[in-house]
Design an enzyme around this catalytic site. Structure first.
Site: not given
Ligand code: CP
Ligand code: NVA
Length: 308
Positions: A107, A134, A137, A294
């Site tokens: 990430r 993402h 997700q 997930r």
């Molecule tokens: N939706 C998601 O990726 O959540 P986190 O940021 O908690 O991993």
């Molecule tokens: N759009 C958000 C998603 C978090 C899971 C971010 O990038 O912060």
């Protein structure tokens, strides 16, 4: 090397196989206590590195638990505590980690970082969110939609709010899984033109409608996300709130969709900002199923990457 970098970079057949595998693995657990290993442990003897340069709850815990359920082992690393955060190159980090682990989940901020990791790693790399997308997700979200409402092909989704990284992955999925998407939000926060072009090139109908209630008219699902993402500058917060307030998903917007329309949100949410608590906790909301899925979707992704 089977990296899982993005939904539009993976074939339709492979994506469908992963969704079906996720649902089979979810069914196979059939009431088994949560942490316990699966009957089959295809990751026995494998080690996975989970690297976070941004905060996470769901991604971190679901990957960690999922890999352990499959018999594998994990190490969760924070970018800041690695030499990565002190000037060691991504390429060298990729080469070093590839000598120790069987798969790297990353990430990070810029997409270029993920791509560099994938280019230099000799083990599969999985995208656990970048500023640009993402994909894990949205794989979980496809599982969620289909387990509630059947095939996603031919449906019409509405994205309300910021055309951000999660929105881009929805657009990639629209192209790959054959559904339509209406974006509703302010012009300055329109979705990535490349993601829109990809969806359209695959035959998906992508429209932009500035009026949120008109956009929601007859929708199969209404989706939103936080107004300020982890990569957005704090200084943009107030302006974004002012611009996005009309796009809050509320009871009026949900009422414009089909009676069985689902409400979806990847979480974390800011309650009563991008969506009201009434909608988030209402009968059409599947937000916690998305979180659970997930786990199942990523188990299928990891198995696909490792060919096990
Ligand atoms: N939706 C998601 O990726 O959540 P986190 O940021 O908690 O991993
Ligand atoms: N759009 C958000 C998603 C978090 C899971 C971010 O990038 O912060």
């Amino acid at each position: 090397m089977k990296h899982f970098l993005d939904i539009h970079k993976t074939t339709r057949g492979e994506l469908r196989a992963m969704i079906d595998q996720a649902r089979r693995m979810k069914d196979a657990r059939d009431g088994r206590p949560k942490g316990m290993a699966d009957d089959e442990t295809p990751l026995a003897g494998r080690m996975v590195a989970l690297i976070f340069e941004k905060p996470s709850t769901r991604t971190r815990v679901s990957f960690d638990v999922g890999i352990r359920q499959m018999g594998g082992q994990t190490m969760v690393l924070s970018g800041k505590e690695m030499q990565l955060g002190h000037g060691e190159s991504i390429a060298d980090t990729a080469r070093v980690l590839s000598r120790y682990v069987d798969l790297i989940m990353l990430r990070t901020f810029e997409e270029a970082t993920l791509l560099e990791m994938a280019e230099h790693a000799t083990v599969p790399v999985v995208n656990g969110l970048t500023d640009a997308s993402h994909p894990c997700q949205i794989m979980a979200d496809i599982v969620t939609y289909e387990e509630h409402r059947g095939a996603i092909a031919g449906r019409r989704f509405v994205w309300s709010g910021d055309g951000n990284n999660v929105c881009s992955s929805w657009l990639h999925a629209a192209g790959q899984f054959g559904f339509d998407l209406t974006f509703t939000g302010p012009e300055t926060l329109d979705p990535d033109p490349g993601a829109v072009a990809f969806a359209r090139s695959r035959g998906s109908n992508v429209t932009i409608e500035r009026d949120p209630v008109r956009a929601a008219d007859g929708a199969d699902a209404i989706v939103t996300d936080t107004w300020v993402s982890m990569h957005d500058p704090e200084s943009a917060r107030e302006r974004r709130h002012n611009q996005l307030r009309p796009y809050q998903v509320d009871a009026r917007m949900m009422a414009a969709g089909k009676p069985d329309a689902l409400f979806m949100h990847c979480l974390p949410a800011h309650r009563n900002e991008e969506a009201t608590s009434e909608v988030m906790d209402g009968p059409q909301s599947v937000i916690f199923d998305e979180s659970e899925n997930r786990l199942h979707a990523q188990k299928a992704i990891v198995r696909w990457c490792l060919g096990v």
